[in-house]
Design a protein around this motif. Structure first.
Motif, short mmCIF file in Angstrom:
data_model
loop_
_atom_site.label_atom_id
_atom_site.label_comp_id
_atom_site.label_asym_id
_atom_site.label_seq_id
_atom_site.Cartn_x
_atom_site.Cartn_y
_atom_site.Cartn_z
N TYR A 135 0.97 -1.07 0.07
CA TYR A 135 0.06 -0.14 -0.04
C TYR A 135 0.95 1.35 -0.08
CZ TYR A 135 -3.93 -3.01 1.23
OH TYR A 135 -4.88 -3.98 1.22
N HIS A 136 0.35 2.47 -0.44
CA HIS A 136 0.99 3.60 -0.40
C HIS A 136 0.23 4.68 0.58
CE1 HIS A 136 -1.67 3.98 -3.96
NE2 HIS A 136 -1.80 5.40 -3.53
N LEU A 137 0.80 5.50 1.18
CA LEU A 137 0.34 6.63 2.13
C LEU A 137 -0.30 7.46 1.27
CD1 LEU A 137 -0.25 7.68 4.87
CD2 LEU A 137 1.99 9.08 4.86
N THR A 138 -1.72 7.61 1.49
CA THR A 138 -2.47 8.87 0.72
C THR A 138 -2.95 10.01 1.41
OG1 THR A 138 -4.38 7.59 0.74
CG2 THR A 138 -2.99 7.06 -1.17
N LYS A 139 -3.05 9.88 2.68
CA LYS A 139 -3.85 11.04 3.29
C LYS A 139 -3.19 10.80 4.92
CE LYS A 139 -6.65 14.46 3.68
NZ LYS A 139 -6.46 15.77 3.21
N ALA A 140 -2.99 11.85 5.59
CA ALA A 140 -2.61 12.01 6.71
C ALA A 140 -3.50 12.79 7.80
CB ALA A 140 -1.15 12.21 6.86
N PHE A 141 -4.24 12.46 8.72
CA PHE A 141 -4.96 13.22 9.69
C PHE A 141 -4.12 13.48 10.81
CE2 PHE A 141 -8.25 11.58 6.89
CZ PHE A 141 -8.81 12.66 6.17
N PRO A 142 -4.49 14.20 11.81
CA PRO A 142 -3.95 14.55 13.02
C PRO A 142 -3.56 13.28 13.82
CG PRO A 142 -5.57 16.28 12.88
CD PRO A 142 -5.67 15.27 11.84
N ASN A 143 -4.34 12.18 13.68
CA ASN A 143 -4.03 10.96 14.61
C ASN A 143 -4.30 9.69 13.63
OD1 ASN A 143 -6.71 11.10 14.46
ND2 ASN A 143 -6.95 10.08 16.51
N ILE A 144 -4.54 9.79 12.27
CA ILE A 144 -4.65 8.75 11.34
C ILE A 144 -4.18 8.79 10.17
CG2 ILE A 144 -6.75 7.37 10.24
CD1 ILE A 144 -8.62 8.48 12.15
N GLU A 145 -3.66 7.82 9.87
CA GLU A 145 -2.80 7.48 8.63
C GLU A 145 -3.72 6.79 7.37
OE1 GLU A 145 1.67 7.93 9.59
OE2 GLU A 145 0.94 6.07 8.88
N VAL A 146 -3.84 7.22 6.12
CA VAL A 146 -4.72 6.40 5.35
C VAL A 146 -3.72 5.90 4.18
CG1 VAL A 146 -6.59 6.21 3.66
CG2 VAL A 146 -6.55 7.65 5.66
N TRP A 147 -3.84 4.52 3.97
CA TRP A 147 -2.94 3.63 3.12
C TRP A 147 -3.87 3.10 2.21
CZ3 TRP A 147 2.41 3.19 3.48
CH2 TRP A 147 3.10 3.58 4.85
N GLU A 148 -3.63 3.15 0.73
CA GLU A 148 -4.58 2.45 -0.34
C GLU A 148 -3.44 1.68 -1.14
OE1 GLU A 148 -8.04 4.92 -1.84
OE2 GLU A 148 -6.39 6.53 -1.58
N GLY A 149 -4.14 0.59 -1.69
CA GLY A 149 -3.40 -0.43 -2.35
C GLY A 149 -2.44 0.33 -3.77
N ASN A 150 -1.29 -0.62 -3.83
CA ASN A 150 -0.73 -0.13 -5.05
C ASN A 150 -1.21 -0.69 -6.18
OD1 ASN A 150 1.43 0.83 -3.13
ND2 ASN A 150 2.42 -1.23 -3.03
#
Length: 510
Positions: free
Chosen positions: A495-510
């Protein structure tokens, strides 16, 4: 027996006071959970874990086997039943909160009426609503168990016949199905009360049998059923081994959390948050201990009925505290504090000048909060989103932005590893066996391996993880071993990092 005419005006006055209080309580609860237009506020507390468990059961999953839980599945079964009948809706989540608040307040009025005279009988319930329940409007298992234990106390205050003792025992047994520690310790406290207050005419052995036999039948049957469905080893690990060895792996689950969740106090208005904070920490457990001292010191001046009633309330209150003492956070203290509101008012019920000043202050604060808290919330900024569970209101712009992003990048029924509050509100499917993953031994190596298998099996397109490196207080790690590395390595490889919130990271499939 026919009532005398002189009694009817007093009864009518009590009824009018009760209906007036009930209307005020319902209005307060509604305005703290819904907008004036009837849109429910987003739910973001631990209740979302148990809502999700209920949905898992509706999908055919079995607690302890298909998903992990370290508490008895009473909440899961309750929510599965309600969602199965009414569907999964955002308004229903807040309806649970209103039901809990109103019912517990009613029980407090019922219990207080046996101990406190006149309008004073409503003060504990008022304090509960505005300075206790409002702190954590969370339809989690703790509140359900507290409700059932209070009902048991109310029944016993009416007498100790075998039927009443058995009914109280059954209520504690059902409470054990929600929170095993609270229900079991409350049952023990009631047994201690029966023994302590016995007299020559008391039939203690039959009473204790009536109290304990239903526990053996009800809890034994439930444990046997889930041991058969999920395996004894899985049930034993969840309810015993995990709680002893893994539960304390988070700082939030250790005694260190006591008196640590200090509310923000940057503005003058924030002072209002400090009053309930200190009151609850003082009353639980120190109010119970002081009350017991007073009961024994002033034994000759207190009638037997009142003394026994206060002993029962204090015994149960201390049992509820003992159940959460290992991790006595502010929220957990609030959820077991209702008996302490009765103790507080009883202690200052006297006619001394100091008592009168304290009572007036409690009435003033309670009534002020009853009006000010809903007003403060309803005049706040708000945003609305049409989510899969229904139209939902937000009073926090940051929270609104996060939900809006997730709503735009997911669809109902999609397999997403994430945060339970998003999973519930957006009708997402969690492919893992746990509610969320942590970087401590709170998440076991087997659970990490199962999470990887679940992601692979369901080909989850998105993974939302708590950003532990940011040191979120709520999810702060307790120093120790972490089993998280294999899952994190899998995520980084696929997966790759697509979004970062103050306490959450969002990763989506490559």
């Amino acid at each position: 027996m026919k009532l005398q005419p002189s009694q009817r005006p007093a009864d009518d006055t009590r009824k009018r006071h009760f209906f007036l209080f009930a209307a005020a309580a319902l209005a307060f609860l509604y305005l703290r959970t819904f907008t004036l237009g009837g849109t429910p506020l987003i739910v973001t507390l631990d209740e979302t874990l148990y809502f999700e468990h209920g949905i898992r059961i509706l999908h055919g999953q079995v607690p302890f086997r298909d998903y992990f839980t370290y508490v008895m599945p009473g909440s899961d079964l309750l929510y599965a039943g309600v969602f199965g009948i009414l569907g999964v809706h955002a308004w229903l989540a807040q309806a649970f909160v209103i039901f809990l608040g109103a019912t517990i307040a009613g029980l407090l009025v019922w219990i207080s009426s046996r101990i406190l005279k006149g309008p004073l009988g409503f003060l504990p319930a008022l304090l509960f609503l505005v300075m206790d329940f409002d702190i954590t409007k969370d339809a989690t298992h703790h509140w359900w168990c507290t409700l059932l234990v209070l009902a048991a106390v109310g029944i016993l205050l009416g007498g100790r016949s075998l039927d009443r003792v058995a009914a109280a025992g059954i209520l504690c047994d059902i409470g054990t199905l929600f929170t095993q520690s609270q229900g079991l310790l409350s049952l023990i406290a009631i047994g201690a009360y029966i023994i302590w207050t016995r007299d020559r005419k008391s039939r203690v052995a039959p009473q204790l049998t009536s109290l304990l036999l239903p526990f053996a039948i009800i809890i034994g049957s439930i444990l046997a059923y889930y041991s058969y469905r999920a395996g004894f080893a899985s049930v034993y690990f969840a309810l015993v081994t995990f709680i002893i060895h893994n539960f304390p792996a988070r700082t939030f689950h250790t005694p260190a959390v006591y008196f640590m969740n200090f509310p923000p106090h940057h503005k003058l208005m924030d002072v209002s948050r400090l009053i309930p904070y200190f009151l609850i920490h003082i009353l639980v457990p120190f109010g119970y201990l002081w009350c017991l001292y007073r009961l024994f010191r002033d034994k000759a001046a207190i009638d037997r009925e009142t003394r026994d009633a206060m002993l029962l309330i204090n015994f149960v209150g201390l049992a509820l505290f003992a159940a959460i003492a290992q991790a006595a956070s502010y929220n957990r203290l609030s959820m077991i504090a209702p008996p302490a509101t009765i103790v507080c008012v009883w202690l200052v019920r006297g006619m001394s000048a100091t008592d009168r000043v304290i009572l007036r202050a409690l009435w003033a604060i309670g009534l002020l909060y009853l009006v000010a808290l809903p007003f403060q919330l309803q005049r706040h900024w708000r945003g609305y989103l049409d989510l899969p569970t229904g139209r939902t209101a937000f009073f926090d712009p940051i929270e609104f932005e996060q939900f809006q992003w997730f709503a735009q990048h997911t669809h109902a029924g999609e397999s997403v590893v994430g945060v339970p509050l998003y999973t519930f509100a957006l009708s997402l499917e969690n492919p893992t066996t746990v509610d969320y993953l942590t970087d401590t031994e709170y998440t076991t190596a087997d659970q990490v391996e199962a999470a990887i298998r679940g992601v692979q099996l369901h080909q989850s397109p998105m993974i939302a993880l708590f950003n532990f490196d940011l040191g979120s207080e709520r999810y702060a790690s307790h120093p120790g071993r972490s089993n998280f590395a294999p899952f994190l390595a899998y995520v980084r490889a696929n997966y790759h990092l697509t979004k970062a919130f103050p306490n959450i990271e969002v990763w989506e499939g490559n």
